[in-house]
Design an enzyme around this catalytic site. Structure first.
Site: not given
Ligand code: EPZ
Length: 420
Positions: A94, A123, A329, A399
């Site tokens: 992703r 996500r 989260i 990964r």
């Molecule tokens: C980053 O993912 C990390 N991945 C994740 O790590 C981590 O769990 C997450 O941040 C939270 O800290 C990377 O950095 C590559 P978010 P990201 O946008 O950016 C919702 C691991 O294990 N959301 O902060 O995808 C989302 O669904 C991975 O290393 C929306 O609704 O996380 C989630 O519920 C897993 N709309 C929450 O916000 C959006 O446009 C936080 O997601 C974006 C996100």
């Protein structure tokens, strides 16, 4: 498919070298798209996700070469010849979505496959898209792809995130560096990986204020230039091996680890009976006596990270008393629970919270990995369990954890990979 076999019961003792942060390396590689000049990254972890991002950049026309024999140095450079991130790459990782902002900012358009959901949740990327639209991009969704266009370039805007998003902050931060005028990102994520990205962007000539805070102010510039940047150590790998030392009743030194990147993890582990202290070149972690049940709620940084939730839950399985773990989260990040219960844990899930009642010991079992952090929580449980544990589908582990079985075996764990 490879499997990992563990015979539990050995307290870990020794030193574990913490590698570069996966979740800093991935956006930093995407930042290489913001200039044709060379961006050299040091301390790059050797992980499957890094290879996937390198493959994606190559399909966009940008070269990624490993510059030293252990592959921890990447040189990224070259001219973008394609602005499409294909489904077969994005579905595997992703974080591929992080090329969206740089491509639109540099080339005026991007076509990126929607990542789709994954094991831990739907996500969505609506915040990424709304931010780009606010900056003047036209966004259309067709055939499972996002098509973003800004032929006249992006305009600086004041963007207020309704909730904290790491990826949306990163995508829009990178896009704003080349936008016309000032962009304010309010309620921005403050994870150390974002600070690391911002510092690299400044080294590339970007103008960013508020680094490390939840309010980033970016003055767009006409172009960025090459730079050299050393990636911060991986705080989640650090927390994971701290839990490994604690769950086995051992004592390890985590080389290169930084205490101040761990946020609430330090306080919570200390309350659980784990001693963490800074030593020359890293951190020392050991369990004092018994472990105590401690309640946690996952939150954006500097709160307790969701990426540490599964690992901490494994620890609480063998703590005295009960603990409540609340995941705020992601909507489906308890897949490790049924597997831990098969190993004798006593965990009940009620909505977004799991109640863990500690047991004196768990027993080894064949278990199934479902996502990166759930997989490693099963390894942690196996290190402490009586008997043998077989973790299946360890490609999830590869990964995000470099040579995990070697690092643990070097500290005395009875662990080996069984090629599948
Ligand atoms: C980053 O993912 C990390 N991945 C994740 O790590 C981590 O769990 C997450 O941040 C939270 O800290 C990377 O950095 C590559 P978010 P990201 O946008 O950016 C919702 C691991 O294990 N959301 O902060 O995808 C989302 O669904 C991975 O290393 C929306 O609704 O996380 C989630 O519920 C897993 N709309 C929450 O916000 C959006 O446009 C936080 O997601 C974006 C996100």
């Amino acid at each position: 498919m490879d499997r990992i076999r563990i015979r539990g019961g050995t307290p870990l003792a020794g030193t574990i070298a913490i590698g570069g942060a996966k979740n800093a390396a991935l956006p930093l590689m995407a930042a290489g798209l913001l200039t044709d000049e060379r961006l050299v990254l040091h301390n790059v972890p050797r992980l499957a996700d890094i290879d996937t991002m390198a493959h994606l950049l190559a399909t966009l026309g940008v070269s990624v070469e490993r510059r030293d024999n252990d592959g921890r140095q990447l040189a990224i450079g070259g001219t973008i010849t394609c602005t499409e991130a294909p489904y077969d790459i994005v579905r595997k990782m992703r974080a591929s979505v992080l090329v969206l902002g740089p491509l639109v900012a540099r080339c005026g358009e991007a076509r990126v496959s929607l990542p789709g959901g994954c094991a831990i949740g739907t996500r969505p990327i609506d915040l990424h898209l709304k931010g780009l639209a606010q900056m003047g991009a036209s966004i259309t969704l067709e055939g499972g792809y996002v098509h973003a266009r800004a032929p006249k370039g992006l305009k600086g805007e004041r963007i207020v995130f309704p909730f904290v998003s790491v990826g949306a902050t990163e995508n829009l931060l990178m896009a704003a560096t080349l936008a016309e005028g000032e962009t304010v990102l309010a309620n921005a994520a403050r994870e150390p990986e974002i600070e690391d990205l911002a510092r690299a962007l400044v080294a590339m000539g970007a103008r960013i204020d508020g680094i490390g805070t939840d309010r980033l102010i970016i003055q767009g510039v006409a172009r960025l230039h090459g730079a050299t940047h050393t990636i911060i150590p991986d705080r989640i790998e650090t927390g994971t091996y701290a839990c490994a030392a604690a769950i086995t009743g051992g004592e390890v030194v985590l080389a290169n680890a930084k205490l101040d990147h761990l946020g609430a993890v330090v306080r919570i582990l200390r309350e659980a009976g784990v001693e963490i202290s800074e030593v020359e070149g890293g951190l020392s972690v050991k369990r004092l006596n018994g472990l105590h049940g401690v309640d946690v709620m996952t939150e954006p940084y500097p709160g307790f990270p969701t990426d540490m939730q599964a690992q901490f839950m494994a620890l609480m399985c063998v703590a005295e008393g009960a603990a409540m773990v609340t995941e705020t989260i992601f909507e489906n990040r308890f897949m490790h629970v049924p597997e831990l219960n098969r190993m004798g844990a006593r965990i009940n899930v009620h909505g977004a919270s799991a109640i863990i009642r500690g047991v004196p010991a768990m027993s080894g079992a064949p278990v199934m990995a479902t996502d990166l952090r759930a997989s490693v929580s099963l390894v942690l449980a196996g290190l402490a369990a009586r008997g043998e544990t077989i973790v299946n589908r360890v490609y999830h582990l590869d990964r995000g954890y470099e040579r995990i079985e070697q690092k643990l075996a070097a500290c005395g764990a009875e662990i080996e990979r069984i090629p599948g």
